[in-house]
Design an enzyme around this catalytic site. Structure first.
Site, short mmCIF file in Angstrom:
data_model
loop_
_atom_site.label_atom_id
_atom_site.label_comp_id
_atom_site.label_asym_id
_atom_site.label_seq_id
_atom_site.Cartn_x
_atom_site.Cartn_y
_atom_site.Cartn_z
N GLU A 243 0.78 -1.18 -0.04
CA GLU A 243 -0.02 -0.03 -0.03
C GLU A 243 0.85 1.43 -0.05
OE1 GLU A 243 -3.28 1.96 3.07
OE2 GLU A 243 -1.83 0.36 3.80
N HIS A 244 0.49 2.12 -0.79
CA HIS A 244 1.28 3.30 -0.88
C HIS A 244 0.75 4.27 0.23
CE1 HIS A 244 3.11 7.31 -2.13
NE2 HIS A 244 1.95 7.91 -1.93
N LEU A 245 1.51 5.05 1.07
CA LEU A 245 1.16 5.97 2.15
C LEU A 245 2.11 6.93 2.03
CD1 LEU A 245 0.98 3.60 5.22
CD2 LEU A 245 -1.04 4.44 4.01
N ASP B 139 13.21 -4.12 14.61
CA ASP B 139 14.36 -3.25 13.97
C ASP B 139 13.66 -1.84 14.20
OD1 ASP B 139 16.48 -2.07 12.86
OD2 ASP B 139 16.00 -2.64 10.82
#
Length: 281
Positions: free
Chosen positions: A69-71, A189
């Protein structure tokens, strides 16, 4: 190494697009499937937002991509306090599932991890063995620190490191006396480079998840920066410090320093040796 995000479908810079493809070069396909599993696991908790993984795709030239998904994101700032609370919620999720199961008196259809070391992903250059372990101390000692020590022995044969490790591994169980732990789903991380925000709240990404002691996730931020002391205060208001928190935190930080010693060179030797000296006192 990472080559950043590449838009799908020929979108030009500045155009909105629902997906983004981070490209990981010279990496086995298995690694991207594991990263996808980590994102899916965190997503299911509904505790903190992560990019929704879509699909793993193989490309020519031994390249593998993970479609996500692009955020639209920016540096974490306004929502930093909320992230502290949401990280604690993520770490409490497994414990809350167990308590709910006990209350309902049934485990049918439920999945809960009661053992440490269940891996969802592993490191690229230095794979870290992950098997089921009934005890966190055994898992962390044998399958986190020991492999890094083996690499140090093989690469440099550092005598002081070997001698300190011989003393330290005998003391590690004492650091965890009195601690009762339900393994938490960890990001693994979590430092300043892997957190961000948008208008709706904080976002974390690039996880390498497994189940273990919740305080493990606090170590890398303290080692490599990105979070203020107030971050820990808010976090511990939901999850109080365990007995011997300072010793355990330094032990977890030692792992990250040893990993970087093996990964990036002897510039991390001094920090690793100093931590071992402190821990064996």
């Amino acid at each position: 190494g990472r080559c950043g995000g590449v838009g799908i479908g020929g979108a030009r810079a500045g155009e909105q697009h629902p997906w983004v493809v981070p490209i990981l070069v010279w990496q086995q396909e298995r690694e991207k499937w594991q990263e996808m599993a980590s994102l899916e696991a965190i997503l299911k908790t509904q505790a903190v937002r992560v990019p929704k993984p879509i699909k793993v795709v193989e490309l020519p030239g031994d390249n593998t991509v993970l479609v996500m998904e692009h955020l639209e994101i920016k540096s974490l700032n306004r929502h930093s306090t909320l992230l502290r609370t949401q990280l604690a919620d993520l770490h409490l999720h497994n414990q809350q599932l167990r308590e709910k199961m006990k209350k309902e008196g049934s485990t049918i259809g439920k999945k809960i991890f009661l053992l440490c070391g269940v891996e969802l992903t592993s490191a690229v250059l230095f794979p870290q063995v992950n098997n089921w372990k009934s005890g966190w101390v055994s898992f962390f000692t044998r399958q986190r620190i020991q492999p890094q020590m083996n690499l140090i022995k093989r690469n440099s044969g550092d005598r002081e490191a070997r001698e300190l490790w011989a003393q330290l591994q005998l003391k590690i169980p004492s650091f965890f006396c009195g601690i009762e732990m339900v393994p938490s789903l960890l990001h693994r991380d979590l430092w300043g480079g892997n957190v961000a925000e948008n208008d709706s709240g904080p976002i974390i990404f690039d996880p390498a998840s497994f189940y273990g002691h919740s305080e493990y996730d606090l170590a890398i931020a303290g080692t490599f920066g990105g979070f203020s002391s107030s971050f820990y205060y808010t976090y511990h208001s939901k999850i109080p410090k365990a007995v011997g928190f300072e010793k355990c935190l330094e032990l977890y930080q030692l792992f990250h320093c040893m990993y970087h010693w093996n990964h990036f060179g002897s510039g991390y030797r001094g920090s690793s040796i100093n931590m071992m000296r402190n821990l064996v006192k």
